[in-house]
Write a protein that holds these residues in place. Structure first.
Motif, PDB file in Angstrom:
ATOM      1  N   PRO A  93      88.609  42.469   9.565  1.00 21.15           N
ATOM      2  CA  PRO A  93      87.844  43.680   9.888  1.00 21.15           C
ATOM      3  C   PRO A  93      86.559  43.340  10.631  1.00 21.15           C
ATOM      4  N   SER A  94      86.042  44.318  11.339  1.00 20.78           N
ATOM      5  CA  SER A  94      84.829  44.096  12.129  1.00 20.78           C
ATOM      6  C   SER A  94      83.635  43.700  11.274  1.00 20.78           C
ATOM      7  N   ASN A  95      83.618  44.130  10.012  1.00 15.59           N
ATOM      8  CA  ASN A  95      82.458  43.806   9.173  1.00 15.59           C
ATOM      9  C   ASN A  95      82.370  42.326   8.815  1.00 15.59           C
ATOM     10  N   ALA A  96      83.409  41.559   9.161  1.00 13.66           N
ATOM     11  CA  ALA A  96      83.368  40.118   8.916  1.00 13.66           C
ATOM     12  C   ALA A  96      82.742  39.348  10.074  1.00 13.66           C
ATOM     13  N   GLU A 143      74.559  43.361  13.075  1.00 14.71           N
ATOM     14  CA  GLU A 143      74.192  43.548  11.668  1.00 14.71           C
ATOM     15  C   GLU A 143      73.211  44.693  11.485  1.00 14.71           C
ATOM     16  N   LYS A 144      72.414  44.991  12.503  1.00 18.09           N
ATOM     17  CA  LYS A 144      71.355  45.986  12.352  1.00 18.09           C
ATOM     18  C   LYS A 144      71.716  47.328  12.952  1.00 18.09           C
ATOM     19  N   VAL A 145      72.258  47.327  14.176  1.00 23.18           N
ATOM     20  CA  VAL A 145      72.633  48.578  14.832  1.00 23.18           C
ATOM     21  C   VAL A 145      74.124  48.499  15.152  1.00 23.18           C
ATOM     22  N   ASP A 195      84.083  35.535   7.123  1.00 17.80           N
ATOM     23  CA  ASP A 195      82.907  35.740   7.957  1.00 17.80           C
ATOM     24  C   ASP A 195      82.780  34.717   9.077  1.00 17.80           C
ATOM     25  N   VAL A 196      82.216  35.176  10.191  1.00 21.02           N
ATOM     26  CA  VAL A 196      81.860  34.296  11.296  1.00 21.02           C
ATOM     27  C   VAL A 196      80.707  34.937  12.045  1.00 21.02           C
ATOM     28  N   SER A 219      78.933  44.847  20.414  1.00 19.81           N
ATOM     29  CA  SER A 219      79.899  45.523  19.546  1.00 19.81           C
ATOM     30  C   SER A 219      81.329  45.286  20.015  1.00 19.81           C
ATOM     31  N   GLU A 220      81.535  45.265  21.330  1.00 20.74           N
ATOM     32  CA  GLU A 220      82.886  44.978  21.808  1.00 20.74           C
ATOM     33  C   GLU A 220      83.288  43.546  21.503  1.00 20.74           C
ATOM     34  N   ALA A 221      82.364  42.606  21.690  1.00 19.36           N
ATOM     35  CA  ALA A 221      82.666  41.221  21.340  1.00 19.36           C
ATOM     36  C   ALA A 221      83.004  41.112  19.852  1.00 19.36           C
ATOM     37  N   GLN A 222      82.271  41.845  19.023  1.00 16.73           N
ATOM     38  CA  GLN A 222      82.545  41.878  17.583  1.00 16.73           C
ATOM     39  C   GLN A 222      83.967  42.367  17.321  1.00 16.73           C
ATOM     40  N   HIS A 223      84.334  43.482  17.939  1.00 19.54           N
ATOM     41  CA  HIS A 223      85.669  44.049  17.714  1.00 19.54           C
ATOM     42  C   HIS A 223      86.760  43.135  18.250  1.00 19.54           C
ATOM     43  N   MET A 224      86.517  42.500  19.405  1.00 16.42           N
ATOM     44  CA  MET A 224      87.531  41.616  19.982  1.00 16.42           C
ATOM     45  C   MET A 224      87.741  40.374  19.114  1.00 16.42           C
ATOM     46  N   VAL A 225      86.659  39.786  18.619  1.00 20.21           N
ATOM     47  CA  VAL A 225      86.782  38.620  17.744  1.00 20.21           C
ATOM     48  C   VAL A 225      87.534  38.995  16.468  1.00 20.21           C
TER      49      VAL A 225
END
Length: 798
Positions: free
Chosen positions: A251-254, A539-541, A227-228, A238-244
């Protein structure tokens, strides 16, 4: 700022919302009397007081945990070269340095390309392709230590040839960074040959730096396992999430990305933040300590993308009256070393190369050129302004050729009826109000009398010449990447009647949170101070689209309304059962619920619903209907609707120095049935000034080695308060109502008024033309700095 991504996806057919969602959202509006902050009323920005008092918290204001580290980037000093040796020992041994990241330290994939083309490394690996490209990142105990250490690197290069300009890139046969687009209707070549008159021309249109008050920043906090949490100033969480996740190899859920607010975005924080989020996250996980990265303004401007520069070659054929018969256009863009968003940006330039005018036969081609410069990106209007200004130059060319007022030529070429209503991309213009907007502004601005006064003034000769122009805008609203036209929202009503709202949009000063809260307040008939909108968080949307394409209110407002209606339906059913009445007799009124003859305060009603175990939470969703686009054929309906506007500007020009000032601007703009007129008016004013800056003072300049020299406010001039028009009249078309079923029949406002700044550019052209008795259309390139204005004057004199 608008955006669309070029990725492989099946050709989309016409999309419509699922029937249950459609049924909910298409309900008629209710009486909103007595509600504080209801829609269609003026309400100040929810953070306005915090902005002006300094209490608004941004990413850099977040309290840092003990042990927080700071990162800083080491940038290339070549435009194109192989890295022969990278010696970082002096960096590692510098005071306060904890470590250094290079490409080999990336645990996942060394790429933050938003289009998945794997062409944009986080840190350069073996080769650099623009001056200012990140090569390594220093991680230190303090920001100052990291910044100083980064300067101690020793890099040796093997220089390679570099190309900076889009036309030079075409001549050098440089590759496209992304596939080009062709828009075609009719037979433009043969129609051009048969036209009574033909004009060819070339126009250079400069780029623009976003120069937001808050620069790029990311703050990563490591968690357990993979997690981070990343706090960032990004328009696309969401794109920043996927890129990180992509860079970390998790996985994106982390990955959780949080955004409370931004100090300006304008499109520059849609993809460019990916780099900073990735560096902070990688460092945070490697050293298991919080890491913040915030570059200096100079490095920020050197390492991040800007508005695309264009070189536009056009030809127009027209009849004796000035009515267009054919148009061809070649739009070459400086895209930079990687694709980023250049595909959809150059596509949108073609989409708006018609502006408000009908081209009977048309052929338009984009040329997204690879250059050894920073990869350019989204900027308010997203390529549309570069297309619109080409259309306006064509109108000016015809007007000077025929010796007619350019406004008259514009009117003769407006979209209309009798088949004159189909765009180059084969969408029918169904909501054309451009003629009415222009006609009303012509009257309210007293255009005809003022134009004659300008002509009379210039006829006297003299050093100071005046110019006036009235230009329209027609701007399509929707992401042309159809799948981005969706949004989600999460709404909770707590047992005390207070309301918690979260949606996928990001607040960057444009008032999105205020508007969405107004929508919910209106639906539930509660005062707006009962509603709290919290930070945007993945985390929410989930799977949110960027807050871009002027679609923030359209999409997120509808999603929030859907969530409110779901809860409202449950509450209505509960009331009907609890009070033994018909659902039709349950009405939400000002801060209360009326059930038959009884009125229950909202908070009391909610408490009873909670005790009866009614679900008081809902996830809302919306997707834009009717839109579809087939890029391969260049046909479809990429836009749900169009927004319209017009501006009339008058200028004075000193013909000895090229200096000028804007004397007066009048604007009439269409926002449909405004959700919040005062916020929308502010958006129109700001967009106009920013558009004026793009075309007058904001000049990007690279030296012959490929280094950006306009990399700070000391060398890059945005408009000041003193540059605003001396008289500035802005009005909304209060009679307009969106014919499409948008949120409360409003229209988008973020990007369309940006192009109203073109009226200043054309007014300057009019003043310049006066030195040759208006016989020639001035070859004035943008930005029309005083130097360029003076050179244009001298060419006409010579």
């Amino acid at each position: 700022m608008s955006t669309d991504k070029t990725v492989t996806a099946p050709v989309d057919t016409e999309l419509r919302s699922d029937p249950p969602v459609t049924d909910r959202l298409m309900r008629a509006d209710q009486d909103r009397s007595g509600i504080k902050g209801a829609v269609h009323t003026d309400l100040h920005h929810d953070s306005a007081i915090k902005h002006v008092t300094g209490r608004a918290e941004y990413c850099d204001d977040i309290a840092e945990p003990a042990g927080t580290l700071h990162a800083y980037l080491g940038l290339s000093t070549r435009a194109h070269a192989r890295i022969r040796d990278l010696d970082l020992e002096a960096v590692r041994s510098a005071p306060g340095v904890v470590g250094v990241l290079t490409a080999k330290d990336i645990p996942g994939v060394n790429d933050v390309s938003p289009t998945g083309l794997n062409d944009e490394p986080v840190l350069a690996d073996g080769k650099v392709e623009f001056w200012g490209q990140p090569i390594f990142a220093v991680i230190a105990e303090t920001r100052d230590a990291a910044r100083r250490a980064a300067k101690r690197a020793s890099v040796s290069y093997e220089d390679l040839p570099h190309v900076l300009e889009p036309d030079a890139a075409r001549e050098a046969d440089m590759p496209y960074v992304t596939p080009p687009l062709t828009l075609k209707r009719g037979e433009a070549v043969s129609a051009m040959e048969n036209a009574a008159h033909r004009i060819k021309g070339r126009m250079r249109v400069g780029g623009q730096d976003h120069l937001y008050l808050e620069g790029h920043i990311a703050f990563a906090i490591p968690g357990e396992d993979e997690d981070v949490i990343v706090h960032s100033s990004t328009q696309h969480p969401s794109e920043a999430q996927h890129m990180v996740a992509h860079v970390l190899g998790v996985p994106s859920n982390a990955v959780t990305v949080n955004v409370r607010r931004m100090g300006g975005g304008f499109g520059g924080k849609e993809t460019q933040m990916n780099l900073f989020c990735a560096v902070a996250a990688v460092a945070a996980k490697k050293w298991n300590r919080a890491v913040k990265i915030r570059p200096d303004r100079d490095d920020d401007m050197s390492a991040t993308g800007k508005r695309h520069d264009f070189v536009i070659d056009y030809e127009v054929g027209f009849d004796d009256t000035g009515r267009i018969q054919a148009v061809t256009g070649e739009f070459a863009a400086r895209c930079g070393f990687s694709a980023d968003l250049s595909g959809p940006v150059t596509d949108r330039a073609l989409f708006h190369a018609d502006n408000a005018y009908y081209y009977p036969d048309v052929l338009l081609n984009s040329h997204p050129m690879k250059t050894n410069t920073v990869s350019n990106t989204a900027f308010r209007g997203f390529g549309g302004p570069q297309g619109v200004i080409a259309a306006e130059r064509i109108m000016e060319e015809i007007a000077y050729h025929r010796g007619v007022d350019s406004l008259e030529i514009r009117k003769r070429n407006f979209y209309g009826e009798d088949g004159r209503d189909v765009t180059p991309y084969h969408q029918t213009v169904e909501d054309n109000i451009a003629p009415r907007i222009v006609s009303e502004l012509e009257q309210s601005a007293d255009y005809q009398a003022r134009r004659q006064a300008v002509l009379d003034w210039n006829a006297k000769g003299g050093i100071v010449r005046k110019g006036i122009a009235l230009t329209p805008v027609k701007f399509g609203i929707s992401f042309t990447a159809t799948w981005y036209n969706q949004a989600g929202a999460l709404l909770h009503i707590y047992s005390d009647g207070s309301i918690h709202l979260n949606h996928g949009g990001t607040e960057m000063g444009q008032g999105l949170n205020t508007k969405v809260a107004q929508v919910v307040a209106d639906e539930l008939q509660v005062d707006i101070d009962k509603i709290k909108i919290t930070k945007t968080t993945t985390e929410k949307v989930p799977n949110t689209s960027a807050t871009a394409a002027s679609s923030g209110s359209d999409l997120n407002g509808m999603a929030a309304r859907d969530a409110a209606i779901q809860i409202k339906d449950r509450l209505t059913a509960f009331a009907a059962e609890r009070w033994q009445t018909e659902a039709a007799k349950v009405r939400f009124v000002a801060n209360a619920v009326q059930i038959g003859d009884e009125t229950v305060p909202f908070a009391d009603f909610i408490r009873e619903a909670y005790m009866a175990r009614v679900q008081l939470s809902a996830a809302g969703f919306y997707k834009t209907p009717k839109i579809h686009w087939d890029r391969a054929t260049g046909k479809g309906r990429p836009f749900y609707y169009f927004a319209y506007g017009a501006a009339c500007s008058e200028v004075s020009v000193d013909t000895l120095t090229g200096e000028y000032r804007v004397e007066r601007t009048d604007i009439l703009h269409d926002v449909g049935r405004s959700l919040n007129p005062v916020i929308d008016k502010g958006q129109v004013e700001g967009a106009f000034i920013q558009g004026m800056g793009w075309l007058t003072t904001e000049e990007l300049w690279w030296d012959d080695k490929g280094q950006l020299r306009t990399h700070a406010p000391s060398t890059y001039k945005i408009p000041l308060a003193s540059d605003r028009p001396r008289v500035f009249n802005v009005a909304l078309a209060d009679w307009s109502e969106n014919r499409e079923q948008t949120i409360k029949r409003s229209k988008a406002v973020g990007e369309p008024p940006f192009m109203l700044g073109i009226s200043v550019f054309e007014a300057l052209s009019h003043a310049v033309a006066s030195v040759a008795d208006y016989s020639v259309c001035p070859r004035l390139d943008a930005p029309a700095t005083p130097e360029r204005v003076l050179m244009a004057i001298e060419r006409l004199k010579g």
